[in-house]
Write an enzyme that holds these catalytic residues in place. Structure first.
Site, short mmCIF file in Angstrom:
data_model
loop_
_atom_site.label_atom_id
_atom_site.label_comp_id
_atom_site.label_asym_id
_atom_site.label_seq_id
_atom_site.Cartn_x
_atom_site.Cartn_y
_atom_site.Cartn_z
N SER A 57 -17.13 5.43 4.80
CA SER A 57 -18.53 5.46 5.21
C SER A 57 -18.66 6.42 6.39
CB SER A 57 -19.02 4.06 5.55
OG SER A 57 -18.22 3.51 6.55
N CYS A 81 -56.35 -26.16 -7.06
CA CYS A 81 -56.76 -27.36 -7.80
C CYS A 81 -57.10 -28.55 -6.91
CB CYS A 81 -55.69 -27.76 -8.81
SG CYS A 81 -54.24 -28.48 -8.04
N GLU A 130 -28.15 17.23 5.77
CA GLU A 130 -28.65 16.70 4.49
C GLU A 130 -29.44 15.44 4.75
OE1 GLU A 130 -25.00 15.93 2.43
OE2 GLU A 130 -24.32 17.97 2.79
N LYS A 182 -22.95 17.36 8.73
CA LYS A 182 -21.55 17.59 8.38
C LYS A 182 -21.09 18.97 8.86
CE LYS A 182 -22.24 15.04 4.08
NZ LYS A 182 -22.41 15.11 2.63
N LYS A 225 -30.20 11.59 4.27
CA LYS A 225 -29.37 10.43 3.95
C LYS A 225 -30.16 9.60 2.95
CE LYS A 225 -26.68 6.80 6.26
NZ LYS A 225 -26.75 5.92 5.16
N ARG A 244 -18.68 2.18 -4.93
CA ARG A 244 -17.83 2.26 -3.75
C ARG A 244 -16.89 1.06 -3.68
NH1 ARG A 244 -18.31 0.80 1.65
NH2 ARG A 244 -17.06 2.14 2.96
N CYS A 273 -54.07 -28.03 -2.32
CA CYS A 273 -53.85 -26.81 -3.11
C CYS A 273 -55.15 -26.01 -3.19
CB CYS A 273 -53.38 -27.20 -4.51
SG CYS A 273 -53.26 -25.79 -5.61
N CYS A 308 -47.62 -27.38 -4.64
CA CYS A 308 -48.65 -28.18 -5.28
C CYS A 308 -47.95 -28.98 -6.38
CB CYS A 308 -49.72 -27.27 -5.90
SG CYS A 308 -50.76 -28.18 -7.05
N TYR A 314 -23.57 14.68 -3.23
CA TYR A 314 -23.46 15.37 -1.95
C TYR A 314 -22.04 15.58 -1.44
CZ TYR A 314 -23.73 10.36 -0.86
OH TYR A 314 -23.56 9.01 -0.86
N CYS A 323 -52.68 -27.66 -12.62
CA CYS A 323 -53.14 -26.66 -11.66
C CYS A 323 -53.21 -25.29 -12.36
CB CYS A 323 -52.15 -26.64 -10.49
SG CYS A 323 -52.46 -25.38 -9.28
N ASP A 365 0.83 -1.21 0.00
CA ASP A 365 0.00 0.00 0.00
C ASP A 365 0.86 1.26 0.00
OD1 ASP A 365 -2.26 -1.44 -0.11
OD2 ASP A 365 -2.67 -1.39 2.05
N LYS A 422 -29.61 7.91 12.06
CA LYS A 422 -30.50 7.00 11.34
C LYS A 422 -31.90 7.00 11.96
CE LYS A 422 -28.98 3.68 9.13
NZ LYS A 422 -28.14 2.88 8.35
N ASP A 453 -31.07 6.63 0.49
CA ASP A 453 -30.87 5.21 0.72
C ASP A 453 -30.70 4.48 -0.61
OD1 ASP A 453 -30.55 2.95 2.13
OD2 ASP A 453 -32.66 2.71 2.69
S1 IVH Z 1 -21.38 11.89 2.92
C1 IVH Z 1 -17.00 11.16 3.79
N1 IVH Z 1 -23.91 12.51 2.56
O1 IVH Z 1 -24.44 6.92 3.42
C2 IVH Z 1 -18.47 11.36 3.70
N2 IVH Z 1 -23.31 10.20 2.52
O2 IVH Z 1 -23.52 5.36 5.76
C3 IVH Z 1 -19.09 10.59 2.62
N3 IVH Z 1 -25.18 8.68 2.04
O3 IVH Z 1 -21.36 5.84 2.15
C4 IVH Z 1 -20.52 10.39 2.71
N4 IVH Z 1 -26.72 10.24 1.83
O4 IVH Z 1 -23.34 6.15 0.47
C5 IVH Z 1 -23.01 11.51 2.65
N5 IVH Z 1 -26.09 13.22 2.19
C6 IVH Z 1 -25.21 12.23 2.28
C7 IVH Z 1 -25.55 10.87 2.12
C8 IVH Z 1 -24.58 9.88 2.26
C9 IVH Z 1 -26.47 8.94 1.79
C10 IVH Z 1 -24.60 7.31 2.09
C11 IVH Z 1 -23.25 7.17 1.44
C12 IVH Z 1 -22.34 6.73 2.56
C13 IVH Z 1 -23.29 6.11 3.52
C14 IVH Z 1 -22.73 6.11 4.92
#
Ligand code: IVH
Length: 686
Positions: free
Chosen positions: A86, A413, A116, A292, A118, A139, A410, A428, A229, A434, A38, A316, A120
């Site tokens: 993450s 039938c 912001e 953030k 989140k 990712r 069933c 069945c 984002y 059927c 690395d 969450k 999904d």
């Molecule tokens: S910021 C270094 N902003 O949630 C910061 N992530 O559980 C990078 N996600 O891997 C992430 N909405 O895939 C950020 N408004 C948002 C988000 C967001 C969804 C996802 C993203 C991240 C995961 C973390």
């Protein structure tokens, strides 16, 4: 370091790292630790960033061997320039206040937050160069991602080209989320239900599955969307994250307008509380709020832990649940005869939709929950979408309620149900008579991934009900009068239907095999069987042992296949469909050479070409692909991450273990392998 020195170092590092990659991936015997590797890679990445003009075309920073999409590695994989991290999760306001306290402790300067939603879905990293979208990576494992550019380009909100003269940087990366709006998700699952394909549990899974499809055309039909984002671009060191997003929006990128700058944690909490409710009226899935620190300078000062930034946290939302009553339980018979219990509920509001039905999965699940008609139950949306019953509110159980018993016969039938011990499901067995199974058989046969015939559910129902069709071959013998008698069918529908029947005659063998609807033979298994046996007669004649030798085919599948071919009606169907002109054999390709004739090669691990392509390569050179290491194996071809037990067995039996490079020398002396990407499941090397 001067330019000449930099070039020399870049060349030396490129060569050294490529050699280590060969040791690691091809010979399975790394000579340095991952950490040392690395460090070398990092040094090369930094030098290449400073001196992009010296970057070599075979640079290991561009293409890294990895086991991301392990099976057939259908996508190219690239290293992320900046690791994709993450976020730390919190589930309570208390933890959120702890986060705020940590941030305040970490800096003396005043700061604000940007809140912001989140989203999904699946994280994505976009690279724009000169305003043009050049690459989209998933990712992956955070350091290496799959190149899904072709698929991302089908998403309407992602601009292929940024707004002219809008001031975007010459090159930058921007991260975000690809997601599936609820409307697209519902549409997709309804179609999958019709096609008797497994449903996606939630939009997140559906998104991930869609992005990894090989056919971009199919991806474009999935109705994906994207929101960005996180901008990674020079020039914002003393600016605000929220400002960078505003700028990105002005360049034409899809940025959410629902973010909010908050001056302190109290305002953050207010935003969270507001959106915990409001999010239910959004047309796409969200599972929390991301908080953030807005000032880039403070973000940098706070830094990262091993996996997550210290300047951001994800709050969450808790999944919503509702209490309702079971009014009745239906038992649905599917195409394969599987009987699924479904609870009819008193309608109840949950995460923005009215829930009326919930699956009870199978008899075991019903017994575990002790579900009874009349019970008050809690429903939750697994991943926020498909409702499931999580528990019974026993305090509300009505006296005199009786345990639900799974039917013995069933419901469609009347045949006695049989239990499949492997799947804890009841079936069945009357598959040829059927009604829902007969209709299902036709719908499956006609579905897009099978024969792609233009006919819908209603028409199939009517054809079956009027007994115009009983067996699959009957579809090819319908007359115009019969077709015009169907609801809403006019000349044009008949024409379309006939054209699609004609087209179905060139559908390749593996799809025809899938279309026959043999239980447990999905698309992948059909492909495997087609490439192994080449034609339907060889498959029908295959012994249990021969079938079991095929990779990924176990006893259950073998029983299904053999059982299906034992039925004279099915043999007749094959004969009739063959007469109609359907493909029952693979188009034979002449072998490229017979250098591997008489050899059985067992493969294990990953190679520089997809695994499935490697199998084709072996067969194209007249070799056989083994299914296990036995005394008659000629070579064990060991890629990276080769299976330890196979290596051990080869050693015991004295079977030579060869690397990918050695293998090419044997198979095609003096030739390099060419790689082509598989298209729609068809692998080809030549
Ligand atoms: S910021 C270094 N902003 O949630 C910061 N992530 O559980 C990078 N996600 O891997 C992430 N909405 O895939 C950020 N408004 C948002 C988000 C967001 C969804 C996802 C993203 C991240 C995961 C973390």
């Amino acid at each position: 370091m001067d330019k000449n020195e930099a070039k020399r170092r870049i060349d030396a590092l490129t060569e050294e790292i490529n050699a280590h990659n060969r040791h690691y991936y091809l010979e399975n015997s790394p000579t340095i630790s991952d950490y040392e590797f690395d460090l070398l890679l990092k040094e090369l990445i930094q030098l290449e960033e400073l001196y992009p003009e010296f970057k070599n075309p075979d640079s290991p920073t561009s293409k890294v061997g990895s086991d991301l999409e392990t099976e057939n590695a259908p996508f190219s994989q690239y290293a992320h320039k900046h690791p994709m991290l993450s976020l730390a999760n919190t589930y309570s306001i208390e933890e959120l206040r702890d986060f705020d306290a940590r941030v305040r402790k970490g800096t003396d300067s005043p700061f604000t937050y940007n809140c912001e939603l989140k989203f999904d879905g699946t994280g994505i990293n976009l690279l724009y160069r000169g305003g043009i979208l050049v690459r989209a990576l998933t990712r992956g494992d955070g350091s290496v991602g799959d190149d899904v550019t072709r698929n991302i380009k089908t998403i309407k909100s992602v601009p292929l080209q940024l707004k002219e003269d809008s001031g975007y940087p010459a090159e930058f990366e921007i991260r975000g989320e690809v997601f599936m709006p609820f409307a697209s998700f519902d549409k997709l699952n309804i179609q999958r239900e019709l096609d008797e394909e497994p449903l996606f549990a939630n939009p997140r899974n559906a998104t991930a599955g869609s992005l990894k499809m090989l056919s971009s055309k199919a991806v474009s039909e999935r109705g994906l969307d994207c929101v960005l984002y996180h901008l990674i671009a020079p020039g914002y060191e003393n600016s605000l994250h929220s400002k960078s997003l505003e700028d990105a929006a002005s360049w034409g990128l899809p940025i959410s307008s629902l973010s909010r700058r908050c001056s302190d944690i109290e305002e953050v909490i207010q935003y969270i509380q507001e959106w915990d409710t409001r999010r239910h009226s959004l047309p796409y899935p969200t599972d929390g709020v991301v908080v953030k620190v807005d000032q880039y300078a403070i973000q940098t000062a706070l830094g990262f832990t091993a996996k997550t930034p210290k300047w951001a946290v994800a709050y969450k939302f808790k999944p919503e649940e509702a209490l309702t009553k079971i009014e009745s339980i239906d038992y649905q018979v599917g195409r394969t005869g599987a009987v699924t219990p479904v609870a009819n509920l008193s309608p109840v509001q949950l995460s923005g939709t009215t829930v009326k039905r919930a699956t009870l999965h199978n008899a075991d699940q019903m017994e575990i929950l002790d579900i009874r008609v009349g019970d008050s139950v809690y429903v939750e949306k697994g991943g926020e979408i498909i409702p499931k019953i999580t528990r019974v509110e026993l305090s509300r159980r009505e006296s005199g309620s009786v345990p639900e018993t799974f039917p013995k016969v069933c419901p469609a039938c009347g045949a006695s149900l049989v239990r499949d011990p492997e799947q804890s499901k009841f079936f069945c067995p009357n598959s040829d008579f059927c009604p829902p199974q007969i209709e299902g058989k036709f719908l499956h046969f006609a579905s897009r991934k099978a024969m792609d015939i233009n006919i819908g559910e209603v028409a199939v129902h009517q054809l079956c009900e009027r007994e115009y069709v009983r067996e699959l071959q009957d579809l090819y013998n319908l007359d115009d009068l019969q077709l015009l008698s169907l609801d809403k069918w006019k000349g044009k529908s008949v024409e379309n239907f006939r054209a699609s029947l004609e087209k179905s005659k060139s559908v390749p063998f593996h799809r025809v095999l899938y279309a026959l609807g043999i239980r447990n033979i999905g698309e992948t298994t059909a492909k495997t069987l087609a490439s192994r046996f080449k034609n339907i007669d060889a498959l029908a004649a295959a012994s249990r042992e021969e079938l079991l030798e095929v990779a990924d085919i176990g006893g259950i599948i073998v029983d299904s296949i053999r059982g299906w071919f034992e039925e004279p009606r099915h043999l007749k169907t094959i004969e009739e469909l063959r007469k109609a002109g359907l493909q029952f054999s693979l188009e034979e390709k002449a072998p490229v050479s017979d250098t591997l004739k008489g050899m059985t090669i067992m493969i294990t691990g990953n190679y520089s070409i997809p695994r499935e392509t490697m199998k084709y390569y072996i067969e194209a050179h007249s070799g056989k692909v083994g299914s296990s290491v036995t005394a008659s194996t000629t070579y064990l071809l060991a890629g990276s991450k080769a299976g330890a037990s196979k290596l051990e067995k080869a050693r015991k039996l004295g079977i030579p273990v060869i690397s990918e490079e050695e293998f090419y020398r044997i198979a095609a002396p003096g030739e390099e392998p060419k790689e082509t990407q598989p298209q729609d499941g068809q692998m080809s090397l030549f």
